[in-house]
Design an enzyme around this catalytic site. Sequence first.
Site, PDB file in Angstrom:
ATOM      1  N   TYR A  57       0.830  -1.215   0.000  1.00 25.16           N
ATOM      2  CA  TYR A  57       0.000   0.000   0.000  1.00 25.16           C
ATOM      3  C   TYR A  57       0.865   1.267   0.000  1.00 25.16           C
ATOM      4  O   TYR A  57       0.362   2.359  -0.311  1.00 25.16           O
ATOM      5  CB  TYR A  57      -0.955   0.060   1.206  1.00 25.16           C
ATOM      6  CG  TYR A  57      -1.942  -1.081   1.329  1.00 25.16           C
ATOM      7  CD1 TYR A  57      -2.138  -2.003   0.304  1.00 25.16           C
ATOM      8  CD2 TYR A  57      -2.686  -1.247   2.495  1.00 25.16           C
ATOM      9  CE1 TYR A  57      -3.032  -3.057   0.444  1.00 25.16           C
ATOM     10  CE2 TYR A  57      -3.589  -2.293   2.631  1.00 25.16           C
ATOM     11  CZ  TYR A  57      -3.741  -3.195   1.605  1.00 25.16           C
ATOM     12  OH  TYR A  57      -4.634  -4.237   1.762  1.00 25.16           O
ATOM     13  N   HIS A 115       0.355 -12.005   1.913  1.00 27.06           N
ATOM     14  CA  HIS A 115      -0.711 -11.210   1.285  1.00 27.06           C
ATOM     15  C   HIS A 115      -1.511 -12.000   0.243  1.00 27.06           C
ATOM     16  O   HIS A 115      -2.745 -11.922   0.205  1.00 27.06           O
ATOM     17  CB  HIS A 115      -0.090  -9.960   0.651  1.00 27.06           C
ATOM     18  CG  HIS A 115      -1.027  -8.817   0.482  1.00 27.06           C
ATOM     19  ND1 HIS A 115      -0.631  -7.513   0.568  1.00 27.06           N
ATOM     20  CD2 HIS A 115      -2.356  -8.774   0.208  1.00 27.06           C
ATOM     21  CE1 HIS A 115      -1.675  -6.711   0.367  1.00 27.06           C
ATOM     22  NE2 HIS A 115      -2.727  -7.453   0.148  1.00 27.06           N
TER      23      HIS A 115
HETATM   24  P1  NDP Z   1     -14.434  -1.487   1.343  1.00 32.02           P
HETATM   25  O1  NDP Z   1     -15.431  -2.540   1.073  1.00 32.02           O
HETATM   26  O2  NDP Z   1     -14.059  -1.137   2.729  1.00 32.02           O
HETATM   27  O3  NDP Z   1     -14.976  -0.228   0.562  1.00 32.02           O
HETATM   28  C1  NDP Z   1     -14.356   0.994   0.541  1.00 32.02           C
HETATM   29  C2  NDP Z   1     -15.237   1.888  -0.343  1.00 32.02           C
HETATM   30  O4  NDP Z   1     -16.495   2.075   0.302  1.00 32.02           O
HETATM   31  C3  NDP Z   1     -14.637   3.229  -0.565  1.00 32.02           C
HETATM   32  O5  NDP Z   1     -14.956   3.597  -1.893  1.00 32.02           O
HETATM   33  C4  NDP Z   1     -15.371   4.133   0.428  1.00 32.02           C
HETATM   34  O6  NDP Z   1     -15.487   5.414  -0.113  1.00 32.02           O
HETATM   35  C5  NDP Z   1     -16.719   3.460   0.517  1.00 32.02           C
HETATM   36  N1  NDP Z   1     -17.346   3.609   1.839  1.00 32.02           N
HETATM   37  C6  NDP Z   1     -16.777   3.452   3.055  1.00 32.02           C
HETATM   38  N2  NDP Z   1     -17.669   3.652   4.041  1.00 32.02           N
HETATM   39  C7  NDP Z   1     -18.843   3.963   3.434  1.00 32.02           C
HETATM   40  C8  NDP Z   1     -20.131   4.275   3.915  1.00 32.02           C
HETATM   41  N3  NDP Z   1     -20.383   4.318   5.217  1.00 32.02           N
HETATM   42  N4  NDP Z   1     -21.108   4.513   2.998  1.00 32.02           N
HETATM   43  C9  NDP Z   1     -20.854   4.463   1.690  1.00 32.02           C
HETATM   44  N5  NDP Z   1     -19.652   4.164   1.163  1.00 32.02           N
HETATM   45  C10 NDP Z   1     -18.646   3.919   2.033  1.00 32.02           C
HETATM   46  O7  NDP Z   1     -13.115  -1.867   0.484  1.00 32.02           O
HETATM   47  P2  NDP Z   1     -11.580  -2.027   0.772  1.00 32.02           P
HETATM   48  O8  NDP Z   1     -11.007  -2.697  -0.405  1.00 32.02           O
HETATM   49  O9  NDP Z   1     -10.948  -0.766   1.166  1.00 32.02           O
HETATM   50  O10 NDP Z   1     -11.504  -3.060   1.988  1.00 32.02           O
HETATM   51  C11 NDP Z   1     -11.265  -2.696   3.339  1.00 32.02           C
HETATM   52  C12 NDP Z   1      -9.832  -3.020   3.734  1.00 32.02           C
HETATM   53  O11 NDP Z   1      -9.530  -4.389   3.472  1.00 32.02           O
HETATM   54  C13 NDP Z   1      -8.759  -2.289   2.923  1.00 32.02           C
HETATM   55  O12 NDP Z   1      -8.644  -0.930   3.244  1.00 32.02           O
HETATM   56  C14 NDP Z   1      -7.549  -3.111   3.261  1.00 32.02           C
HETATM   57  O13 NDP Z   1      -7.099  -2.826   4.562  1.00 32.02           O
HETATM   58  C15 NDP Z   1      -8.135  -4.523   3.197  1.00 32.02           C
HETATM   59  N6  NDP Z   1      -7.959  -5.139   1.853  1.00 32.02           N
HETATM   60  C16 NDP Z   1      -7.164  -6.267   1.775  1.00 32.02           C
HETATM   61  C17 NDP Z   1      -6.957  -6.892   0.582  1.00 32.02           C
HETATM   62  C18 NDP Z   1      -6.108  -8.111   0.542  1.00 32.02           C
HETATM   63  O14 NDP Z   1      -5.766  -8.569  -0.556  1.00 32.02           O
HETATM   64  N7  NDP Z   1      -5.746  -8.680   1.659  1.00 32.02           N
HETATM   65  C19 NDP Z   1      -7.529  -6.397  -0.677  1.00 32.02           C
HETATM   66  C20 NDP Z   1      -8.369  -5.222  -0.496  1.00 32.02           C
HETATM   67  C21 NDP Z   1      -8.575  -4.647   0.725  1.00 32.02           C
HETATM   68  P3  NDP Z   1     -14.877   6.730   0.622  1.00 32.02           P
HETATM   69  O15 NDP Z   1     -13.428   6.469   0.906  1.00 32.02           O
HETATM   70  O16 NDP Z   1     -15.100   7.803  -0.408  1.00 32.02           O
HETATM   71  O17 NDP Z   1     -15.706   6.909   1.854  1.00 32.02           O
END
Ligand code: NDP
Length: 285
Positions: A57, A115
Amino acid sequence: MTEHAPQNAIPRIPLNSGYDIPQLGYGVFKVDPAQTEKLVSEALEVGYRHIDTAAIYGNEEGVGRAIAASGIPRKELFITTKLWNDRQAGDDPRRALEESLTKLGLEHVDLYLVHWPAPANGNYINAWTQLITLNEAGLSRSIGVSNHLVEHLEKIVAETDTLPAVNQIELHPAHQQREVAEWCRSRGVHIEAWGPLGQGKYDLFGTPAIRDAASAHGRTPAQVVLRWHLQTGNIVFPKTTSRDRMVENIRLFDFELSDAEIDAITALDPGDGSGRVGAHPSELN
Ligand code: NDP
């Protein structure tokens, strides 16, 4: 200690390492490194104590600066980072973890994960073996994997006789990965659900089962989906760059979904993998 969610409201889940993990945290995938210190500081202010980052990241330094500036005692924090795919060979995982610890300003992480299995590279069993050694050396409290399918899990356990504490996989209502989730749950390996809100890539919130529960409880669709995760046992760390949404996403402990509401959301996975929003674990190397 916070107006949004008292610390004792966030359940802690015991892991097979003897340590426990806050069931709700804050994830920083795709958080701009230049914004990370500010956003993690805000997350700590509103009550999060569990932060999920990864070497790939590029924002571990920002997480580290926010931790240092917070003044929060180390033992109250739960910090996860992850070994990237090009560091799995030989004893490179040790150097990779030491680099992450330097960036984070920590002596140990609470959870270190492989990962992705990246199977074409042929190194994930070595990576897991190295993580066991690093754990014994005290550089992590708990170790686990991410994006591992049953075939990968069976190989690492057959080789080392050591189960991961968690498997962090893509999991949200439209993609529940039942086979691997069941394998893990039946062995006490906890599921961390990444992309808990489907990464905002499909109209999760327009779905009647979610909308109806949201209006019945006077909550937002995001709160309903996150509450579904908590009630079904998943560990989650939704990502947002908005302070208001950080608060929204932690206000989950003063309402409860009924069994019927849980079942209606659980029924949303078509079961054919079409709800996947990220990479397939067999294909990313
Ligand atoms: P999420 O499912 O957490 O979604 C994030 C998205 O949802 C962003 O666009 C955010 O927009 C939006 N969002 C957040 N809160 C709200 C809300 N209350 N209402 C509406 N929209 C909302 O996706 P992630 O991929 O970020 O997953 C979470 C975490 O998982 C990551 O940050 C990371 O730490 C981990 N991860 C791990 C992976 C792996 O391979 N191990 C791969 C992907 C993620 P905004 O920012 O504009 O609010």
